[in-house]
Design a protein around this motif. Structure first.
Motif, short mmCIF file in Angstrom:
data_model
loop_
_atom_site.label_atom_id
_atom_site.label_comp_id
_atom_site.label_asym_id
_atom_site.label_seq_id
_atom_site.Cartn_x
_atom_site.Cartn_y
_atom_site.Cartn_z
N ALA A 140 73.93 118.60 38.21
CA ALA A 140 75.37 118.51 38.50
C ALA A 140 75.96 117.22 37.94
CB ALA A 140 75.59 118.60 40.01
N ILE A 141 75.26 116.12 38.14
CA ILE A 141 75.76 114.82 37.67
C ILE A 141 75.75 114.75 36.15
CG2 ILE A 141 75.25 112.34 37.65
CD1 ILE A 141 74.25 112.72 40.58
N GLN A 142 74.68 115.25 35.54
CA GLN A 142 74.59 115.23 34.08
C GLN A 142 75.68 116.10 33.45
OE1 GLN A 142 72.60 113.46 32.10
NE2 GLN A 142 71.50 112.48 33.77
N LEU A 143 75.96 117.25 34.02
CA LEU A 143 77.01 118.11 33.50
C LEU A 143 78.37 117.44 33.65
CD1 LEU A 143 75.64 121.50 34.83
CD2 LEU A 143 76.15 121.02 32.43
N ALA A 144 78.59 116.78 34.79
CA ALA A 144 79.85 116.07 35.01
C ALA A 144 80.03 114.93 34.02
CB ALA A 144 79.92 115.55 36.45
N GLN A 145 78.94 114.23 33.72
CA GLN A 145 79.00 113.14 32.75
C GLN A 145 79.37 113.63 31.36
OE1 GLN A 145 75.18 111.18 33.10
NE2 GLN A 145 75.84 109.95 34.86
N ARG A 146 79.10 114.91 31.12
CA ARG A 146 79.46 115.52 29.83
C ARG A 146 80.82 116.20 29.88
NH1 ARG A 146 74.20 114.83 30.26
NH2 ARG A 146 72.79 114.89 28.46
N GLY A 147 81.58 115.93 30.95
CA GLY A 147 82.96 116.37 31.00
C GLY A 147 83.24 117.62 31.80
N ARG A 167 77.40 115.65 49.74
CA ARG A 167 78.50 114.68 49.70
C ARG A 167 78.16 113.53 48.76
NH1 ARG A 167 78.99 115.46 55.50
NH2 ARG A 167 77.82 113.52 55.80
N ASP A 168 76.90 113.12 48.74
CA ASP A 168 76.47 112.05 47.82
C ASP A 168 76.66 112.49 46.37
OD1 ASP A 168 75.76 110.47 49.95
OD2 ASP A 168 73.61 110.90 49.82
N THR A 169 76.31 113.75 46.08
CA THR A 169 76.47 114.25 44.71
C THR A 169 77.94 114.24 44.31
OG1 THR A 169 74.58 115.74 45.10
CG2 THR A 169 75.92 116.16 43.15
N VAL A 170 78.80 114.73 45.20
CA VAL A 170 80.25 114.73 44.93
C VAL A 170 80.74 113.30 44.72
CG1 VAL A 170 82.52 115.22 45.92
CG2 VAL A 170 80.69 116.91 46.13
N ALA A 171 80.32 112.38 45.59
CA ALA A 171 80.79 110.99 45.49
C ALA A 171 80.36 110.36 44.17
CB ALA A 171 80.25 110.18 46.67
N THR A 172 79.14 110.64 43.74
CA THR A 172 78.66 110.08 42.47
C THR A 172 79.49 110.60 41.30
OG1 THR A 172 76.40 109.90 43.32
CG2 THR A 172 76.67 109.91 40.93
N GLY A 180 67.48 116.20 44.19
CA GLY A 180 66.52 116.62 43.18
C GLY A 180 67.11 117.10 41.88
N ILE A 181 66.52 118.17 41.34
CA ILE A 181 66.89 118.69 40.03
C ILE A 181 68.34 119.17 40.02
CG2 ILE A 181 66.46 120.59 38.42
CD1 ILE A 181 63.46 120.30 39.18
N GLY A 182 68.77 119.88 41.07
CA GLY A 182 70.13 120.37 41.12
C GLY A 182 71.15 119.25 41.15
N GLN A 183 70.86 118.22 41.93
CA GLN A 183 71.75 117.06 41.99
C GLN A 183 71.86 116.40 40.62
OE1 GLN A 183 70.53 113.37 44.20
NE2 GLN A 183 72.39 113.82 45.38
#
Length: 253
Positions: free
Chosen positions: A19-26, A41-46, A13-16
């Motif tokens: 996390a991904i959006q923040l990672a995409q921004r470095g 684990r899916d979030t980490v893998a992405t 959901g929103i937290g996932q």
């Protein structure tokens, strides 16, 4: 130096999305999960697939007695993965949804919501605050159930806790401003997540009725919210603090 964000409840959901959006921004990401380890684990893998670094830690935000031990895990993760002893951003997102008519709301239900949605973010933030850098940022995920537009029968306890989280965000913005720490809350509307026992997947027939009440004509998606969180914590949000931003597509507009 790589920025690092802690995002609670990021196994779906929103937290996932946040996390991904923040990672995409470095940013590096420390994300938490409670019951959904495979989702974490899916979030980490992405994140790792795109070249980012993420660590998943188990946390029950409804059990504040576990927070000091969690802080120790955060310290170890920061040291081992980023050679740091501080982090930059905190997203208090973890929680759950539960509804009942006011007359049928039990003390057990009330206390469970209070522990996870208000007491948890309050004392988790307090526990982690010594590790948060000056000039950092906090986003608390509230709900438009605490606003006039989003009020629906059956959510008196849930909406009360989320309203408390909005007020807490303002107080944190005031008290932490001396350290340059910005604190905001966001209030999502109806969003396609696993909240409420995965209700939207189990009862898809309710979606058209909800979408008809949204000015922009559809149910919210996790990325609609996650991108706002990442923006508030980025340079674009550097002059925004003590605000609650409704992210609902114009619910009941």
């Amino acid at each position: 130096m790589t920025r690092v964000a802690i995002v609670t409840g990021a196994s779906s959901g929103i937290g996932q999305s946040a996390a991904i959006q923040l990672a995409q921004r470095g940013a590096g990401v420390i994300l938490t999960y409670h019951g959904n380890e495979s989702g974490a684990r899916d979030t980490v893998a992405t994140i790792e697939k795109d070249g980012g670094v993420a660590v998943a830690l188990k946390l029950d935000v409804g059990r504040s007695a576990t927070f000091p031990a969690f802080r120790d895990q955060v310290v170890a993760a920061l040291r081992d993965n980023w050679q740091r002893d501080t982090f930059d951003h905190l997203v208090n997102n973890a929680g759950f949804g539960q509804s009942a008519a006011f007359e049928e709301t039990t003390e057990e239900m009330f206390d469970g919501l209070m522990q996870a949605l208000l007491k948890g973010p309050y004392f988790l933030t307090q526990t982690l605050l010594p590790l948060l850098v000056d000039g950092g940022g906090i986003v608390n995920v509230a709900s438009n159930s605490a606003t006039f537009a989003g009020m629906e029968s059956g959510y008196s306890a849930y909406g009360t806790m989320k309203g408390g989280l909005i007020v807490l965000s303002r107080y944190l913005a005031k008290e932490l401003s001396g350290r340059g720490i910005r604190v905001n809350s966001i209030s999502p509307g109806a969003t396609r997540t696993r909240i409420g026992g995965n209700a939207f997947e189990l009862y898809p027939e309710v979606i058209p009725e909800i979408a008809a009440r949204v000015a922009l004509g559809r149910l919210g998606e996790p990325d609609d919210i996650g991108m706002v969180i990442a923006t508030l914590l980025g340079e674009e949000g550097r002059w925004i603090t003590a605000q609650d931003i409704e992210v609902s597509g114009g619910y009941n507009l």
